[in-house]
Write an enzyme that holds these catalytic residues in place. Structure first.
Site, PDB file in Angstrom:
ATOM      1  N   GLN A   1      -5.839 -16.989  -6.608  1.00 41.85           N
ATOM      2  CA  GLN A   1      -6.577 -17.704  -7.646  1.00 41.85           C
ATOM      3  C   GLN A   1      -7.664 -18.602  -7.045  1.00 41.85           C
ATOM      4  O   GLN A   1      -7.900 -19.721  -7.500  1.00 41.85           O
ATOM      5  CB  GLN A   1      -5.615 -18.520  -8.510  1.00 41.85           C
ATOM      6  CG  GLN A   1      -4.866 -17.699  -9.541  1.00 41.85           C
ATOM      7  CD  GLN A   1      -5.778 -17.160 -10.634  1.00 41.85           C
ATOM      8  OE1 GLN A   1      -6.827 -17.721 -10.932  1.00 41.85           O
ATOM      9  NE2 GLN A   1      -5.375 -16.041 -11.240  1.00 41.85           N
ATOM     10  N   SER A   2      -8.364 -18.082  -6.063  1.00 39.25           N
ATOM     11  CA  SER A   2      -9.388 -18.856  -5.369  1.00 39.25           C
ATOM     12  C   SER A   2     -10.567 -19.221  -6.277  1.00 39.25           C
ATOM     13  O   SER A   2     -11.246 -18.347  -6.827  1.00 39.25           O
ATOM     14  CB  SER A   2      -9.913 -18.053  -4.174  1.00 39.25           C
ATOM     15  OG  SER A   2     -11.073 -18.651  -3.626  1.00 39.25           O
TER      16      SER A   2
END
Length: 341
Positions: free
Chosen positions: A75-76
């Site tokens: 979930q960068s």
């Protein structure tokens, strides 16, 4: 500091607002808390990486890149903002995503930032946790180069001396805003992870002799590692800016008491901080960075770390898009999932 000496694409919505959070301050009964809205920088819902990418993507363009690569956790936020910049600038984007949490929830692996990466036209590959992700990225980049692509690689979080320029510049922006408002800032607090935000800020603050202490609330590494990473990057950033020696080791302070089980794994205090900001101030935090940063701010305030007459600025690093990948984390917390009475 003369930032026009460096290539830059001006795509961020700057300056971001510096606003009081009066309801939160009253609820905590501590200092007056302000928020620096770097969740509102633009480029695919905004976030702190936008400031870094203005310099990084300009450097990529100057070097003739037709493909940018970066890496980060599933979930960068950084990956999503890099994909947005690449789309805006007409470049291809390829991302390596590391499974640092082991979460199997479909929303975590397909929604939030992951969905936005693909929506912006990026391609991606997954990697298991624990690898040297920059080395993995360079190996894939060499494959692209062998096929004739001109590849520019960006480290995780955009955290190198080029990216940190964005937050050295932000330090001047914050002080200029405070001066215009007649606001005395006594402390700046923010979430710190890949080190670029904290390194850039401390260089900028020290270079202009702002005399504002900076506290990073760690989200991943142990305190000695986090502080050393920030210090090393601050040294490189100061040298790039032409002000070597402005930062000492004592200027780098990180509190890593709020990491919990690990990077990207929300703590109960993080979830409570997200709820508090949402319900008291209408501000959305994320479960990876700003939520843990806010949890630290809240706990330290309750412990009397800040005096009542202080003005404390919380720098919001963004990331609310990740909330849609973390619905599972809120599932058992009825105080969040149910409407307030």
């Amino acid at each position: 500091m003369h930032f026009s000496r460096f290539p830059r694409v001006h795509l961020a919505h700057l300056p971001t607002a510096l606003e009081p959070m009066d309801r939160l301050s009253k609820a905590l009964g501590g200092p007056r808390i302000w928020i620096k809205r770097d969740d509102c920088t633009g480029m695919s819902t905004g976030g702190n990486k936008t400031r870094k990418l203005e310099f990084l993507m300009a450097e990529a363009s100057a070097q003739g890149a037709d493909l940018v690569m970066t890496q980060g956790a599933t979930q960068s936020n950084h990956a999503r903002q890099t994909a947005a910049f690449a789309a805006r600038m007409g470049m291809a984007c390829h991302i390596l995503l590391e499974d640092r949490t082991g979460f199997k929830d479909p929303n975590y692996n397909n929604n939030g930032n992951v969905f936005l990466n693909y929506l912006h036209g990026a391609t991606a590959e997954m990697r298991p946790g624990g690898l040297d992700m920059n080395a993995e990225m360079e190996a894939v980049a060499e494959t692209f180069r062998a096929n004739g692509r001109s590849v520019y690689t960006i480290p995780g979080g955009g955290s190198n001396a080029t990216g940190a320029l964005g937050y050295a510049n932000a330090a001047m922006e914050i002080v200029q805003q405070a001066n215009a408002m007649g606001l005395r800032i006594d402390r700046i607090v923010h979430a710190t992870g890949s080190a670029g935000t904290q390194a850039g800020l401390v260089v900028g603050l020290k270079a202009i002799n702002a005399n504002i202490p900076l506290l990073g609330i760690g989200v991943r590494a142990p305190k000695p590692t986090q502080e050393e990473n920030v210090y090393n990057l601050a040294i490189a950033t100061a040298e790039k800016l032409g002000c070597p020696g402005v930062v000492s080791r004592d200027d780098i302070v990180a509190n890593t008491d709020y990491v919990g089980e690990g990077y990207g794994i929300p703590t109960p205090e993080c979830l409570q901080a997200i709820e508090m900001f949402a319900r008291l101030e209408g501000v959305l935090l994320d479960p990876v960075y700003s939520g843990k940063g806010a949890a630290g701010l809240i706990d330290l305030t309750r412990k009397g770390e800040f005096s009542h007459d202080e003005n404390v600025v919380f720098l919001h690093t963004g990331g609310a898009a990740a909330l849609f990948g973390y619905t599972h984390a809120f599932g058992d917390d009825t105080s969040i999932m149910q409407a307030a009475e």
